[in-house]
Design a protein around this motif. Sequence first.
Motif, PDB file in Angstrom:
ATOM      1  N   UNK A 193      98.743 170.349 -76.557  1.00 17.59           N
ATOM      2  CA  UNK A 193     100.191 170.403 -76.789  1.00 17.59           C
ATOM      3  C   UNK A 193     100.632 171.793 -77.238  1.00 17.59           C
ATOM      4  N   UNK A 194      99.784 172.494 -77.978  1.00 17.74           N
ATOM      5  CA  UNK A 194     100.086 173.875 -78.383  1.00 17.74           C
ATOM      6  C   UNK A 194     100.139 174.773 -77.150  1.00 17.74           C
ATOM      7  N   UNK A 195      99.206 174.561 -76.222  1.00 21.68           N
ATOM      8  CA  UNK A 195      99.196 175.332 -74.983  1.00 21.68           C
ATOM      9  C   UNK A 195     100.469 175.071 -74.184  1.00 21.68           C
ATOM     10  N   UNK A 196     100.938 173.823 -74.177  1.00 15.25           N
ATOM     11  CA  UNK A 196     102.189 173.501 -73.487  1.00 15.25           C
ATOM     12  C   UNK A 196     103.369 174.237 -74.119  1.00 15.25           C
ATOM     13  N   UNK A 197     103.375 174.303 -75.432  1.00 13.20           N
ATOM     14  CA  UNK A 197     104.451 175.010 -76.134  1.00 13.20           C
ATOM     15  C   UNK A 197     104.453 176.490 -75.746  1.00 13.20           C
ATOM     16  N   UNK A 198     103.271 177.083 -75.690  1.00 12.82           N
ATOM     17  CA  UNK A 198     103.160 178.491 -75.309  1.00 12.82           C
ATOM     18  C   UNK A 198     103.621 178.685 -73.869  1.00 12.82           C
ATOM     19  N   UNK A 199     103.219 177.778 -72.963  1.00 11.32           N
ATOM     20  CA  UNK A 199     103.658 177.862 -71.566  1.00 11.32           C
ATOM     21  C   UNK A 199     105.180 177.822 -71.462  1.00 11.32           C
ATOM     22  N   UNK A 200     105.802 176.916 -72.203  1.00 11.39           N
ATOM     23  CA  UNK A 200     107.258 176.781 -72.148  1.00 11.39           C
ATOM     24  C   UNK A 200     107.937 178.056 -72.633  1.00 11.39           C
TER      25      UNK A 200
END
Length: 70
Positions: free
Chosen positions: A44-51
């Motif tokens: 989920x942290x990686x998703x936040x960074x992607x966004x």
Amino acid sequence: DKDVSYTIKYISEKRVIKGKEITYDAEHAYCNECGEFLFIYEIERKNQIKAFDEYKYLNNLLTSDSVYLK
């Protein structure tokens, strides 16, 4: 609380950041036993960074990949 195997699914998601809607490919983990969504902090942290990187890219700002530490 036990360890289970899971599968990563890629889903196109929309998020509003600073009033602008952006779309990015998010990763989500799903349990191989029951099919339920699993919250895994690192994913989920990686998703936040992607966004946020997509927002930065669309607004001509430096993304995480364009900043190098020496």
